[in-house]
Each structure stands twice: as structure tokens, then as C-alpha cells.
Motif scaffolding. Sequence first.
Motif, PDB file in Angstrom:
ATOM      1  N   ASN A 146      21.097 -24.303  48.564  1.00  0.00           N
ATOM      2  CA  ASN A 146      20.627 -24.326  47.387  1.00  0.00           C
ATOM      3  C   ASN A 146      19.279 -25.110  47.173  1.00  0.00           C
ATOM      4  O   ASN A 146      18.827 -25.313  45.995  1.00  0.00           O
ATOM      5  CB  ASN A 146      21.416 -24.575  46.124  1.00  0.00           C
ATOM      6  N   TRP A 147      18.715 -25.756  48.155  1.00  0.00           N
ATOM      7  CA  TRP A 147      17.532 -26.402  48.171  1.00  0.00           C
ATOM      8  C   TRP A 147      17.627 -27.532  47.470  1.00  0.00           C
ATOM      9  O   TRP A 147      16.632 -27.993  46.968  1.00  0.00           O
ATOM     10  CB  TRP A 147      16.433 -25.416  48.095  1.00  0.00           C
ATOM     11  N   TYR A 148      18.813 -28.160  47.460  1.00  0.00           N
ATOM     12  CA  TYR A 148      19.124 -29.403  46.615  1.00  0.00           C
ATOM     13  C   TYR A 148      18.680 -29.505  44.989  1.00  0.00           C
ATOM     14  O   TYR A 148      18.468 -30.467  44.266  1.00  0.00           O
ATOM     15  CB  TYR A 148      18.145 -30.577  47.348  1.00  0.00           C
ATOM     16  N   LEU A 149      18.638 -28.074  44.463  1.00  0.00           N
ATOM     17  CA  LEU A 149      18.137 -27.924  43.218  1.00  0.00           C
ATOM     18  C   LEU A 149      16.889 -28.806  42.642  1.00  0.00           C
ATOM     19  O   LEU A 149      16.861 -29.157  41.745  1.00  0.00           O
ATOM     20  CB  LEU A 149      19.379 -28.304  42.275  1.00  0.00           C
ATOM     21  N   GLN A 150      15.833 -28.606  43.921  1.00  0.00           N
ATOM     22  CA  GLN A 150      14.525 -29.373  43.405  1.00  0.00           C
ATOM     23  C   GLN A 150      14.070 -28.642  42.270  1.00  0.00           C
ATOM     24  O   GLN A 150      14.118 -27.470  41.930  1.00  0.00           O
ATOM     25  CB  GLN A 150      13.888 -29.398  44.699  1.00  0.00           C
ATOM     26  N   ALA A 191      19.485 -40.986  44.588  1.00  0.00           N
ATOM     27  CA  ALA A 191      19.035 -41.242  46.002  1.00  0.00           C
ATOM     28  C   ALA A 191      19.728 -40.707  47.012  1.00  0.00           C
ATOM     29  O   ALA A 191      19.139 -40.356  48.323  1.00  0.00           O
ATOM     30  CB  ALA A 191      19.295 -42.767  46.026  1.00  0.00           C
ATOM     31  N   ILE A 192      20.742 -40.419  46.921  1.00  0.00           N
ATOM     32  CA  ILE A 192      21.562 -39.674  48.031  1.00  0.00           C
ATOM     33  C   ILE A 192      21.247 -38.187  48.377  1.00  0.00           C
ATOM     34  O   ILE A 192      20.848 -38.078  49.355  1.00  0.00           O
ATOM     35  CB  ILE A 192      23.224 -39.583  47.819  1.00  0.00           C
ATOM     36  N   THR A 193      20.669 -37.526  47.334  1.00  0.00           N
ATOM     37  CA  THR A 193      20.205 -36.197  47.263  1.00  0.00           C
ATOM     38  C   THR A 193      18.925 -36.446  48.070  1.00  0.00           C
ATOM     39  O   THR A 193      18.560 -35.589  49.126  1.00  0.00           O
ATOM     40  CB  THR A 193      20.019 -35.583  46.106  1.00  0.00           C
ATOM     41  N   GLN A 194      17.994 -37.346  47.744  1.00  0.00           N
ATOM     42  CA  GLN A 194      16.773 -37.337  48.460  1.00  0.00           C
ATOM     43  C   GLN A 194      16.965 -37.818  49.704  1.00  0.00           C
ATOM     44  O   GLN A 194      16.062 -37.176  50.675  1.00  0.00           O
ATOM     45  CB  GLN A 194      16.126 -38.594  47.765  1.00  0.00           C
ATOM     46  N   ASP A 195      17.756 -38.915  50.152  1.00  0.00           N
ATOM     47  CA  ASP A 195      17.942 -39.270  51.656  1.00  0.00           C
ATOM     48  C   ASP A 195      18.374 -37.880  52.231  1.00  0.00           C
ATOM     49  O   ASP A 195      17.923 -37.729  53.459  1.00  0.00           O
ATOM     50  CB  ASP A 195      18.829 -40.421  51.642  1.00  0.00           C
ATOM     51  N   HIS A 196      19.348 -37.418  52.036  1.00  0.00           N
ATOM     52  CA  HIS A 196      20.005 -36.372  52.750  1.00  0.00           C
ATOM     53  C   HIS A 196      19.089 -34.917  52.885  1.00  0.00           C
ATOM     54  O   HIS A 196      19.153 -34.492  53.847  1.00  0.00           O
ATOM     55  CB  HIS A 196      21.347 -35.780  52.017  1.00  0.00           C
ATOM     56  N   ALA A 197      18.181 -34.751  51.829  1.00  0.00           N
ATOM     57  CA  ALA A 197      17.350 -33.656  51.917  1.00  0.00           C
ATOM     58  C   ALA A 197      16.287 -33.797  52.984  1.00  0.00           C
ATOM     59  O   ALA A 197      16.179 -32.805  53.803  1.00  0.00           O
ATOM     60  CB  ALA A 197      16.677 -33.387  50.674  1.00  0.00           C
ATOM     61  N   VAL A 198      15.742 -35.184  53.048  1.00  0.00           N
ATOM     62  CA  VAL A 198      14.732 -35.106  54.286  1.00  0.00           C
ATOM     63  C   VAL A 198      15.463 -35.228  55.702  1.00  0.00           C
ATOM     64  O   VAL A 198      14.733 -34.707  56.435  1.00  0.00           O
ATOM     65  CB  VAL A 198      13.863 -36.431  54.031  1.00  0.00           C
ATOM     66  N   GLY A 250      23.311 -41.781  42.262  1.00  0.00           N
ATOM     67  CA  GLY A 250      23.210 -41.184  43.438  1.00  0.00           C
ATOM     68  C   GLY A 250      23.454 -39.943  43.765  1.00  0.00           C
ATOM     69  O   GLY A 250      23.141 -39.252  44.598  1.00  0.00           O
ATOM     70  N   GLY A 251      23.378 -38.974  42.632  1.00  0.00           N
ATOM     71  CA  GLY A 251      23.639 -37.593  42.627  1.00  0.00           C
ATOM     72  C   GLY A 251      24.929 -37.219  43.280  1.00  0.00           C
ATOM     73  O   GLY A 251      24.971 -36.085  44.017  1.00  0.00           O
ATOM     74  N   LEU A 252      25.953 -37.847  43.090  1.00  0.00           N
ATOM     75  CA  LEU A 252      27.229 -37.814  43.919  1.00  0.00           C
ATOM     76  C   LEU A 252      28.266 -36.745  43.237  1.00  0.00           C
ATOM     77  O   LEU A 252      29.272 -37.111  42.682  1.00  0.00           O
ATOM     78  CB  LEU A 252      27.965 -38.993  44.275  1.00  0.00           C
ATOM     79  N   ASP A 253      27.579 -35.576  43.046  1.00  0.00           N
ATOM     80  CA  ASP A 253      28.466 -34.525  42.500  1.00  0.00           C
ATOM     81  C   ASP A 253      29.056 -33.825  43.739  1.00  0.00           C
ATOM     82  O   ASP A 253      28.571 -32.992  44.504  1.00  0.00           O
ATOM     83  CB  ASP A 253      27.770 -33.487  41.716  1.00  0.00           C
ATOM     84  N   LEU A 254      30.363 -33.850  44.117  1.00  0.00           N
ATOM     85  CA  LEU A 254      31.020 -33.531  45.506  1.00  0.00           C
ATOM     86  C   LEU A 254      31.994 -32.595  45.317  1.00  0.00           C
ATOM     87  O   LEU A 254      32.807 -32.677  44.279  1.00  0.00           O
ATOM     88  CB  LEU A 254      31.383 -34.822  46.363  1.00  0.00           C
ATOM     89  N   GLU A 286      18.474 -43.068  60.926  1.00  0.00           N
ATOM     90  CA  GLU A 286      17.175 -43.324  60.956  1.00  0.00           C
ATOM     91  C   GLU A 286      16.507 -43.208  59.746  1.00  0.00           C
ATOM     92  O   GLU A 286      15.637 -43.700  59.162  1.00  0.00           O
ATOM     93  CB  GLU A 286      16.400 -42.695  61.991  1.00  0.00           C
ATOM     94  N   GLY A 287      17.047 -42.451  58.842  1.00  0.00           N
ATOM     95  CA  GLY A 287      16.630 -42.376  57.538  1.00  0.00           C
ATOM     96  C   GLY A 287      16.706 -43.601  56.518  1.00  0.00           C
ATOM     97  O   GLY A 287      16.125 -43.816  55.594  1.00  0.00           O
TER      98      GLY A 287
END
Length: 418
Positions: A307-311, A327-334, A291-295, A174-175
Motif C-alpha cells: 500500500n506504498w506505506y500509506l505515504q 520511524a520503523i515505517t520510514q526505515d523499512h520503506a527505504v 514506530g508505526g508498529l501496527d502489525l 545497512e539502513g
Amino acid sequence: MLSHADNEALVRVGPGSKMGNVIRRFWLPALLESELPDNDGKPVRIRLMGEDLVAFRDSLGRIGLLEEACPHRGASLALGANEECGLRCIFHGWKFDVSGQCLDTPTEPEGVQLAKHMRAKAYPTHVAGGMIWAYMGPPELKPEFPNFPFLSLPEGHSVPFKILEDCNYAQAVEGTVDSAHVGILHRESPWTHEAKYSHEKDLRPKLEVEFTNYGLRYAAIRKLDDGNAHVRITQCILPFWTMIPPFGFGPMRERRLINAFVPRDDTSTWHIQWFFDETQPIDVAARIKEGGLDLDENFRKARNLDNWYLQDRDMMKSVNLSGLVGAITQDHAVCETQGPILDRTKEHLGRSDMAVVAWRRLMLKAARDLESGIEPVGARGGVDWTLVMSETIVHEPSEHWKQREPLAESLQVPASAG
């Protein structure tokens, strides 16, 4: 909002659950092909659809996907020795091939035919597009493999990524079945600054939804400064696919993205993404950065709920609205901060949620239909996947987006979602 009963039906995916039965009717991308690089190499543990499994590549390069627990006394087959076309349990040496057939029971008396009659639970696999796929439904109903065109593009033109998302698959889907969030969550400037892009300027897109013989698609229509319409057409393929349209401008104007939100269990999801472009190879390094894809080795994000997404609150004042990198961090966070399983009985929905509501209706209908013996749309094949494409279109106010859509002459057969 949904009733508690409908929400439970939507989110539960384990063996025997209503939605689990629906999703098991489809081929599922399970793990990256690169996770099993070598014949007779290290087995890989994977949790999928609430089941603990082990994948291995045998001496001939064939892929096996077995229940992790040895059918003898339940030890993990992921500890096993992978050799001579089989996986041998280190507890008592029972050995199983990729089909689950037991080949050897060395601790049993000579002449005993136990191995001949013993099988481990095994699922069929298929390799395509850099992924190992699994079919986990009834063997007699195994569907044809969905030959999406992006799976057969030249090397480098279609690249898969795998990310662990710490929430139920439905809220992850749904995101992305939600064009209205793009101009807010992914805004590339602070709220107090002038918006850069069309989807950031018109925050109230008009949505048009159509049901199809593979799921649904919807158009998000925004007004441009010159009066023209900017239209993003998103495809939503059952049971968990979303095909995101290209930007439509700049050097990556033809780059598209398709998401698969494969249930790991009820409270976590394997987010599989392919970036693909027929015109040029995908810049993998750039994709990882944007994407912020540090995995880590388990595919979990470095920027995560713990770590609250290092906001970065300072970044919110000078760089972007979210203060989050990628964008991945943003989508996953919400999605993840909605909780492991979203309680949809407490929602207050608006017109911008039209496509989300349509997807829910379609999935719940598929569950009801399956209980009545009707297979889910798209599960039994019959879809020409070359006609299913996301698009970005700009047209004059006097036109309708379907007049400009490249595939408008070949629209899919509508399917009711009542």
C-alpha cells in the motif's frame, strides 16, 4: 560498490552458504517468548536462515525447535499434537521430544527399535530478554550465550518487538549503520521549514570508525549552533546487531535501542528490537505509536510495500519530510524499496557511507576467515558486554569525544578488517 561475487557472498544465508555459515556461529533471537505462552500449547511455525522450523513448549516448559518436516514422510510437525513431553505427527503418530529424539512409532511392528535410532533435526534454544534464541551452527562449536546487560534489566525496563521486513538482512542492517540518513529520513519538519534538532541542522556528520573484537563502532560528529560537537556513538556487533545511541536530552534521554536483523531467508528479515532504559520502564504504547508498529498476526506492518506505506503527500508539506508515519515505517520503506536483494554493483557511494563500507568489509572478511578455519570475531565469547554501549556526547571543540566517553578507559581490542 561491491562486485557481483562479493554481493552474493554477503546476502546469501541458506544452509552451506558462506555468510549463512558465519551467522550460524552465533546465537540468534528467533521468536518472542510470548509466542509460546503455554506448556503443551500450539506449536509455532517459523522460517529462519532459509529453513522451515517448528517451535513448541513441552509439558515441562522446555522449548523445542525442530525441522518442520517430519523425518518419516515430510508432513508438517506444526500440525502435530503437543502432549506428554513431545510433538506427535498427525500423519502416522511418530513423536519427537525437544532434542529431536523419536519417542514413539505407533504404526511400526511391536519390538521394532526404529524410534531409538530416529531423530528429527533439532536446534538448541535459550530463553532470555523475552525472546527464544536458537543456535543453528555445528553442535561441537556452540558458543557461550552472549549475556548482553539489557537482557537482565528489571521487568519493563527492556522490551522486545518483532517486525517482518521484506528485504535481505544486509540492507536492513545497512539502513541503521548509517547516521547520515537520520537528519533526512527522520526529519520532524518539512524540508522547507526550519530544522528542529541538531542532527537535522548539520546534515554532514564527520564519521570516525573503529574495528573491535566484537565488530565495529563509529562516531557521527555534528556541529551545534553554540560551536560544541554533538557525537552519536553507534555499536555494530557481528553478525547483524546495531546499538543505537539515546537522544541525550528530554524525558527519554537514557533510552537506548538495539536492533537484530535476523535473516528469515535471502529476501526477508526478522527485525527484532529491544528498547531499554535502566532509569525507568519503557512506555510500550508510546513506542508502538512513534514506530508505526501496527502489525498483523504474522508481524507484518499495516503500512507496507503493497500500500506504498500509506505515504501522505500533504503531511510532507506540513509535518515531516517523508510523509510516512513512524520511524520503523520510514526505515523499512527505504530498505524494502531497494528490492528484495540490493544490487550493490550499481551503487555510487559517498563519504557518508564510511560505516556501511566498514561493516561490509568486516562481514566479508569473516566469511573468508571462516573458510580458512578462523572463527568470526565475537562468536567464541571473550567480550565484556558491559563495556559495549551506545552513547550521545556533547563536548567542546577543543576536546575529542573519547575524552568524554564514559567507557573510554576500556576500549575493546581492535580487530583488522582488511
